[in-house]
Motif scaffolding. Structure first.
Motif, mmCIF file in Angstrom:
data_model
loop_
_atom_site.group_PDB
_atom_site.id
_atom_site.type_symbol
_atom_site.label_atom_id
_atom_site.label_comp_id
_atom_site.label_asym_id
_atom_site.label_seq_id
_atom_site.Cartn_x
_atom_site.Cartn_y
_atom_site.Cartn_z
ATOM 1 N N ARG A 1 -9.397 -6.650 0.013
ATOM 2 C CA ARG A 1 -8.724 -5.836 -0.993
ATOM 3 C C ARG A 1 -7.233 -5.861 -0.684
ATOM 4 O O ARG A 1 -6.718 -5.056 0.086
ATOM 5 C CB ARG A 1 -9.239 -4.396 -0.969
ATOM 6 N N GLN A 2 -6.538 -6.818 -1.269
ATOM 7 C CA GLN A 2 -5.126 -7.013 -0.978
ATOM 8 C C GLN A 2 -4.492 -7.793 -2.123
ATOM 9 O O GLN A 2 -5.122 -8.685 -2.699
ATOM 10 C CB GLN A 2 -4.958 -7.773 0.341
ATOM 11 N N SER A 3 -3.258 -7.457 -2.467
ATOM 12 C CA SER A 3 -2.553 -8.152 -3.530
ATOM 13 C C SER A 3 -1.056 -7.966 -3.330
ATOM 14 O O SER A 3 -0.619 -7.002 -2.679
ATOM 15 C CB SER A 3 -2.971 -7.619 -4.904
ATOM 16 N N PRO A 4 -0.228 -8.885 -3.877
ATOM 17 C CA PRO A 4 1.225 -8.738 -3.735
ATOM 18 C C PRO A 4 1.742 -7.436 -4.334
ATOM 19 O O PRO A 4 2.712 -6.864 -3.839
ATOM 20 C CB PRO A 4 1.771 -9.954 -4.498
ATOM 21 N N GLU A 5 1.111 -6.978 -5.400
ATOM 22 C CA GLU A 5 1.563 -5.739 -6.047
ATOM 23 C C GLU A 5 1.304 -4.512 -5.175
ATOM 24 O O GLU A 5 1.982 -3.488 -5.323
ATOM 25 C CB GLU A 5 0.860 -5.559 -7.395
ATOM 26 N N LYS A 6 0.325 -4.583 -4.276
ATOM 27 C CA LYS A 6 -0.014 -3.442 -3.433
ATOM 28 C C LYS A 6 0.095 -3.809 -1.947
ATOM 29 O O LYS A 6 -0.707 -3.368 -1.135
ATOM 30 C CB LYS A 6 -1.444 -2.977 -3.737
ATOM 31 N N ARG A 7 1.105 -4.605 -1.617
ATOM 32 C CA ARG A 7 1.216 -5.078 -0.235
ATOM 33 C C ARG A 7 1.592 -3.966 0.741
ATOM 34 O O ARG A 7 1.439 -4.119 1.952
ATOM 35 C CB ARG A 7 2.236 -6.211 -0.148
ATOM 36 N N ASP A 8 2.108 -2.849 0.228
ATOM 37 C CA ASP A 8 2.429 -1.695 1.083
ATOM 38 C C ASP A 8 1.426 -0.561 0.931
ATOM 39 O O ASP A 8 1.639 0.532 1.458
ATOM 40 C CB ASP A 8 3.840 -1.179 0.759
ATOM 41 N N ASP A 9 0.340 -0.816 0.229
ATOM 42 C CA ASP A 9 -0.683 0.204 0.031
ATOM 43 C C ASP A 9 -1.375 0.502 1.368
ATOM 44 O O ASP A 9 -1.928 -0.400 2.002
ATOM 45 C CB ASP A 9 -1.710 -0.299 -0.986
ATOM 46 N N PRO A 10 -1.355 1.751 1.834
ATOM 47 C CA PRO A 10 -1.992 2.064 3.121
ATOM 48 C C PRO A 10 -3.493 1.842 3.117
ATOM 49 O O PRO A 10 -4.100 1.711 4.188
ATOM 50 C CB PRO A 10 -1.653 3.546 3.344
ATOM 51 N N GLY A 11 -4.120 1.739 1.957
ATOM 52 C CA GLY A 11 -5.553 1.529 1.885
ATOM 53 C C GLY A 11 -5.967 0.071 1.769
ATOM 54 O O GLY A 11 -7.161 -0.217 1.650
ATOM 55 N N ARG A 12 -5.002 -0.852 1.829
ATOM 56 C CA ARG A 12 -5.337 -2.276 1.698
ATOM 57 C C ARG A 12 -6.033 -2.778 2.961
ATOM 58 O O ARG A 12 -5.869 -2.206 4.047
ATOM 59 C CB ARG A 12 -4.073 -3.096 1.470
ATOM 60 N N ASP A 13 -6.812 -3.835 2.815
ATOM 61 C CA ASP A 13 -7.387 -4.491 3.985
ATOM 62 C C ASP A 13 -6.297 -5.235 4.755
ATOM 63 O O ASP A 13 -5.309 -5.694 4.161
ATOM 64 C CB ASP A 13 -8.482 -5.477 3.567
ATOM 65 N N ARG A 14 -6.482 -5.363 6.059
ATOM 66 C CA ARG A 14 -5.514 -6.055 6.917
ATOM 67 C C ARG A 14 -6.076 -7.371 7.425
ATOM 68 O O ARG A 14 -7.291 -7.484 7.659
ATOM 69 C CB ARG A 14 -5.149 -5.195 8.120
ATOM 70 N N PHE A 15 -5.186 -8.344 7.620
ATOM 71 C CA PHE A 15 -5.570 -9.625 8.227
ATOM 72 C C PHE A 15 -4.594 -9.966 9.340
ATOM 73 O O PHE A 15 -3.374 -9.912 9.152
ATOM 74 C CB PHE A 15 -5.585 -10.753 7.200
ATOM 75 N N VAL A 16 -5.143 -10.330 10.500
ATOM 76 C CA VAL A 16 -4.334 -10.721 11.655
ATOM 77 C C VAL A 16 -4.728 -12.132 12.067
ATOM 78 O O VAL A 16 -5.877 -12.372 12.448
ATOM 79 C CB VAL A 16 -4.529 -9.743 12.838
ATOM 80 N N LEU A 17 -3.786 -13.058 11.983
ATOM 81 C CA LEU A 17 -4.024 -14.425 12.439
ATOM 82 C C LEU A 17 -3.710 -14.475 13.924
ATOM 83 O O LEU A 17 -2.575 -14.725 14.321
ATOM 84 C CB LEU A 17 -3.163 -15.419 11.655
ATOM 85 N N SER A 18 -4.724 -14.230 14.751
ATOM 86 C CA SER A 18 -4.498 -14.176 16.190
ATOM 87 C C SER A 18 -4.053 -15.528 16.733
ATOM 88 O O SER A 18 -3.236 -15.604 17.642
ATOM 89 C CB SER A 18 -5.762 -13.691 16.906
ATOM 90 N N LYS A 19 -4.611 -16.620 16.191
ATOM 91 C CA LYS A 19 -4.147 -17.968 16.562
ATOM 92 C C LYS A 19 -2.942 -18.303 15.697
ATOM 93 O O LYS A 19 -2.989 -19.095 14.763
ATOM 94 C CB LYS A 19 -5.271 -18.995 16.406
ATOM 95 N N GLY A 20 -1.809 -17.664 16.034
ATOM 96 C CA GLY A 20 -0.638 -17.677 15.171
ATOM 97 C C GLY A 20 -0.010 -19.037 14.945
ATOM 98 O O GLY A 20 0.723 -19.226 13.972
ATOM 99 N N HIS A 21 -0.289 -20.003 15.822
ATOM 100 C CA HIS A 21 0.313 -21.323 15.654
ATOM 101 C C HIS A 21 -0.237 -22.050 14.426
ATOM 102 O O HIS A 21 0.329 -23.054 13.993
ATOM 103 C CB HIS A 21 0.090 -22.175 16.902
ATOM 104 N N THR A 22 -1.338 -21.558 13.850
ATOM 105 C CA THR A 22 -1.892 -22.160 12.628
ATOM 106 C C THR A 22 -1.369 -21.442 11.385
ATOM 107 O O THR A 22 -2.046 -21.374 10.363
ATOM 108 C CB THR A 22 -3.429 -22.129 12.671
#
Length: 298
Positions: free
Chosen positions: A49-70
């Protein structure tokens, strides 16, 4: 969305963008970026649940690319989702450009965490999931790690943290592509069996083909109630290419489609350099040393 044909088309477009980005930059990590395309595609265009229009929405889902080199895979997906224009893709890794070699939360729209130092991204994801529990938010946190990254001790500390605090809103995805910068993971530092180790840490673990959309769907649709988890739940989806390791269903495979890996016998690594005894090195040093005569003072 759950339209496999549409997601396959998006994945192909992301692959082309990744290759062109890295080609123009003459720098980057194509292998690890291409091996997570289907996973990234499913997350950004079906699961989260994420979109450019709601990129600062506190209720959005988060994604963390732990293997940041990709990061090229993440950048291609963010661009496709509308977070920034395509012209930014062709400036990858250039001085002053928005898209650098590793994700930057402060400088790139849509990036939820700055990563790059392997083993730390999953810790940030655990912190986000714990914050959701504290503030009674219902968002989920997704993170992708590499199998080579699993050699980091901080990864296992984060997994213990997730299990201890029952972070059932955390989804850990391990891209088991079998390779790291120094060679095959099994030869550099074998981390298998990852599924059994994650289960021992309190995770409900599923092994899937990370390039097959229906398999990815099945992993993401599981819920804590259907899994009857103990004190913690998370999904660890292992993506892997058919080669160089053969993957076959285990004889005792459960309904979670756990797979077993058939591997050849491992041989011990050999030292690359022969170490001379200390006294031998000293003798060689004395033989090679040139002694110059002192000039007389007149």
């Amino acid at each position: 969305m759950r339209d496999v044909a549409t997601l396959q088309r998006i994945a192909r477009e992301l692959r082309m963008d990744i290759v062109e980005m890295i080609y123009r930059a003459a720098s980057g990590h194509p292998g690890g970026s291409l091996s997570i395309v289907e996973l990234i595609t499913t997350l950004y265009f079906d699961e989260m649940r994420q979109s450019p229009e709601k990129r600062d929405d506190p209720g959005r889902d988060r994604f963390v690319l732990s293997k940041g080199h990709t990061a090229p895979a993440l950048y291609a997906a963010l661009c496709k989702a509308g977070y920034f224009g395509r012209e930014e893709l062709w400036c990858l890794r250039q001085m002053g450009a928005m898209l650098q070699g590793h994700p930057d939360k402060k400088g790139t729209p849509g990036v939820d965490a700055s990563t790059g130092s392997l083993g730390l991204g999953i810790s940030a994801a655990c912190g986000m999931a714990k914050a959701a529990k504290i503030y009674r938010e219902d968002y989920r946190v997704y993170t992708i790690l590499g199998d080579g990254e699993m050699e980091e001790g901080s990864v296992w500390e984060a997994l213990m943290f997730a299990a201890h605090y029952g972070l059932d809103n955390l989804c850990v995805i391990i891209d088991a592509n079998g390779l790291q910068i120094d060679g095959p993971v099994r030869k550099v530092m074998n981390v298998e069996p990852l599924d059994k180790k994650l289960q021992a840490f309190g995770f409900e673990t599923i092994c899937i083909d990370g390039h097959d959309f229906p398999s990815i769907f099945s992993a993401f649709t599981l819920s804590p109630s259907s899994l009857q988890s103990r004190c913690a739940f998370s999904t660890a989806a292992l993506s892997s290419f058919p080669d160089p390791y053969t993957i076959t269903p285990s004889a005792s495979a459960s309904s979670h489609a756990t797979l077993s890996y058939l591997t050849a016998d491992r041989k011990p690594n050999r030292l690359r350099h022969r170490v001379q005894p200390r006294n031998q090195r000293s003798r060689n040093h004395r033989r090679q040393r040139r002694v110059l005569p002192l000039r007389r003072q007149h």
